[in-house]
Design an enzyme around this catalytic site. Structure first.
Site, PDB file in Angstrom:
ATOM      1  N   ARG A   1      27.157  32.507  38.200  1.00  0.00           N
ATOM      2  CA  ARG A   1      25.795  32.798  36.832  1.00  0.00           C
ATOM      3  C   ARG A   1      25.823  31.838  36.083  1.00  0.00           C
ATOM      4  O   ARG A   1      25.054  32.109  35.175  1.00  0.00           O
ATOM      5  CB  ARG A   1      26.839  34.205  36.424  1.00  0.00           C
TER       6      ARG A   1
ATOM      7  N   LYS B   1      44.116  51.053  43.527  1.00  0.00           N
ATOM      8  CA  LYS B   1      44.966  50.231  44.904  1.00  0.00           C
ATOM      9  C   LYS B   1      45.449  51.554  45.309  1.00  0.00           C
ATOM     10  O   LYS B   1      45.579  51.500  47.487  1.00  0.00           O
ATOM     11  CB  LYS B   1      45.361  49.294  44.245  1.00  0.00           C
TER      12      LYS B   1
ATOM     13  N   GLY C   1      48.742  35.230  30.380  1.00  0.00           N
ATOM     14  CA  GLY C   1      47.152  34.726  30.962  1.00  0.00           C
ATOM     15  C   GLY C   1      47.215  35.983  32.472  1.00  0.00           C
ATOM     16  O   GLY C   1      46.442  35.511  33.385  1.00  0.00           O
TER      17      GLY C   1
HETATM   18  N1  HSE Z   1      45.320  43.311  36.829  1.00  0.00           N
HETATM   19  C1  HSE Z   1      45.603  42.784  38.143  1.00  0.00           C
HETATM   20  C2  HSE Z   1      47.477  43.115  38.017  1.00  0.00           C
HETATM   21  C3  HSE Z   1      45.428  41.635  39.227  1.00  0.00           C
HETATM   22  O1  HSE Z   1      47.589  43.115  37.101  1.00  0.00           O
HETATM   23  O2  HSE Z   1      47.946  43.809  38.991  1.00  0.00           O
HETATM   24  C4  HSE Z   1      45.133  41.979  40.436  1.00  0.00           C
HETATM   25  O3  HSE Z   1      44.231  43.484  40.832  1.00  0.00           O
END
Ligand code: HSE
Length: 415
Positions: free
Chosen positions: A43, A199, A181
């Site tokens: 983008r 998931k 992060g």
């Molecule tokens: N935000 C997700 C986690 C990243 O912390 O597992 C992977 O799907």
């Protein structure tokens, strides 16, 4: 030479470019082909040495017959779904890391792929770098899978680990996860359990062959977990983990599925999955429990799974089609409150002795818990295992009869 296009250049997209470059030689040896990313759909601009590959118009990729594999790593349902569908319809194979897309549109995209003799692969959508989709589908194929339970979100597992091992508050642990992060600026999808929900939907759909939508799943995140709950859990040799779980009822062809924080015994294989790691336990009738463990997120682990799927498609450009699931019949997902489990209850009461006696009478054999610094007006206990709906009714009555104000309520799971 196989030419691919990468849709997206965020964490995963840039990781895919890095892996393709770093391991180019070994990938060539494995496939007998050179894989070249001809386009990267972006983008905006990025400061990399392959800027000439950047395009902003997806049609350039779609109309290019040289591109045989499209790698979708943009995230979100739209426009990812439109791009993936168009790619499959135009005869290209697709790889995605996009869990939301697979959880919401997996049945439809698998059908399109099958009808057009194309591949739609998504190993990276669950567990990042942990091989789980392919093993669940292929290596465990001789089993009837009865249950799956997993720590499916690295961010929340990091936060809970800090709360357990360093007695941090939820807020401080979240702030640390953001500084490092792991957690997004807006951490809602992680801490409210939505990411884990997508998931477990994918795992349930694959394991049992029927599509499960995220909105069919009861989801509770970890925002209400406190250091007090962590301390009481320790008193019964347990830890608190965010678990996505699904159980199959073979006779009725139904499932129960939920995402929630849960007390797990420290003996559980899932209890020792700490920090940003993920762990997934699959219960098969032939194998018994099988554990998958590793880095569930991050640039290179996720890119590893994406590139593995690309390699698979280079080796098998025609549809390998065995990975498939269909729409579910009505009433396939049943009320999660029909599950049998035990509650951890923490409450503020007027009279602890009286409240404990009432709890014993109402719930049956409770296990009373204690912690350092426990206030005189606080009780905590574990109920015996009962159907969850019955526990809810009893808990409502307990609160009114014992003058109890509920401070914490967490399910206890037996994995
Ligand atoms: N935000 C997700 C986690 C990243 O912390 O597992 C992977 O799907």
């Amino acid at each position: 030479m196989v030419k691919i296009a990468v849709l997206g250049h965020g964490v995963v997209g840039s990781g895919v470019m890095e892996v393709l470059k770093k391991n180019q030689k070994s990938i060539e040896r494995k496939t007998g082909q050179t894989i070249e990313a001809k386009y990267v759909l972006v983008r905006h601009d990025y400061d990399v040495d392959y800027k000439e590959k950047f395009v902003q118009d997806f049609d350039v990729i779609l109309q290019d017959p040289e591109v045989s594999i499209v790698v979708e790593v943009m995230g979100g349902v739209h426009p990812a779904y439109d791009y993936v569908k168009a790619s499959l319809l135009s005869g290209k194979n697709v790889v995605t890391s996009n869990k939301e897309l697979v959880a919401v549109k997996g049945n439809e995209l698998l059908k399109i792929a099958r009808e057009h003799n194309r591949n739609f692969l998504f190993e990276a959508s669950v567990g990042g770098g942990i091989p789980i989709i392919h093993p669940l589908h292929a290596c465990l194929a001789a089993n009837q899978i009865s249950e799956i339970a997993g720590i499916l979100n690295g961010t929340t597992n990091f936060i809970l680990t800090k709360m357990i091992k360093e007695q941090m508050s939820f807020e401080d642990a979240l702030a640390l996860a953001q500084r490092l992060g792991y957690a997004e600026k807006d951490p809602t999808a992680d801490v409210e359990g939505f990411d884990a929900c997508r998931k477990i939907c994918i795992l349930a759909s694959l394991a049992f062959g029927r599509h499960v939508y995220p909105q069919q799943v009861e989801v509770e995140g970890i925002t209400r977990i406190t250091p007090e709950d962590v301390a009481y859990a320790e008193d019964c040799d347990s830890v608190i983990k965010l678990i996505g779980w699904v159980k199959r009822n073979f006779e009725e062809n139904t499932i129960v599925i939920r995402v929630c924080p849960a007390l797990l015994s420290t003996d559980s294989q899932l209890a020792s999955v700490d920090d940003v790691f993920n762990g997934i336990l699959v219960r098969g009738d032939i194998t018994g429990d099988v554990m998958f463990y590793g880095k569930g997120a991050g640039k290179l682990p996720t890119a590893s799974a994406v590139v593995a799927d690309v390699i698979e498609e280079v080796k098998n450009p025609e549809n390998i089609a065995t990975m498939y699931w269909e729409d579910a019949p009505d009433h396939y997902v049943v009320d999660a409150k029909t599950a049998v489990l035990s509650y951890y209850v923490r409450a503020k009461v007027l009279d602890t002795k009286r409240a404990t006696e009432i709890a014993e009478k109402m719930f049956g054999e409770i296990t009373v818990l204690s912690r350092k610094g426990q206030p005189e007006d606080e009780i905590a206990f574990l109920t015996p295992e009962t159907v969850e709906r019955t526990l809810d009714d009893t808990l409502a009555k307990f609160q009114s009869i014992a003058d109890a104000k509920l401070l914490g309520l967490i399910r206890r799971l037996d994995y």
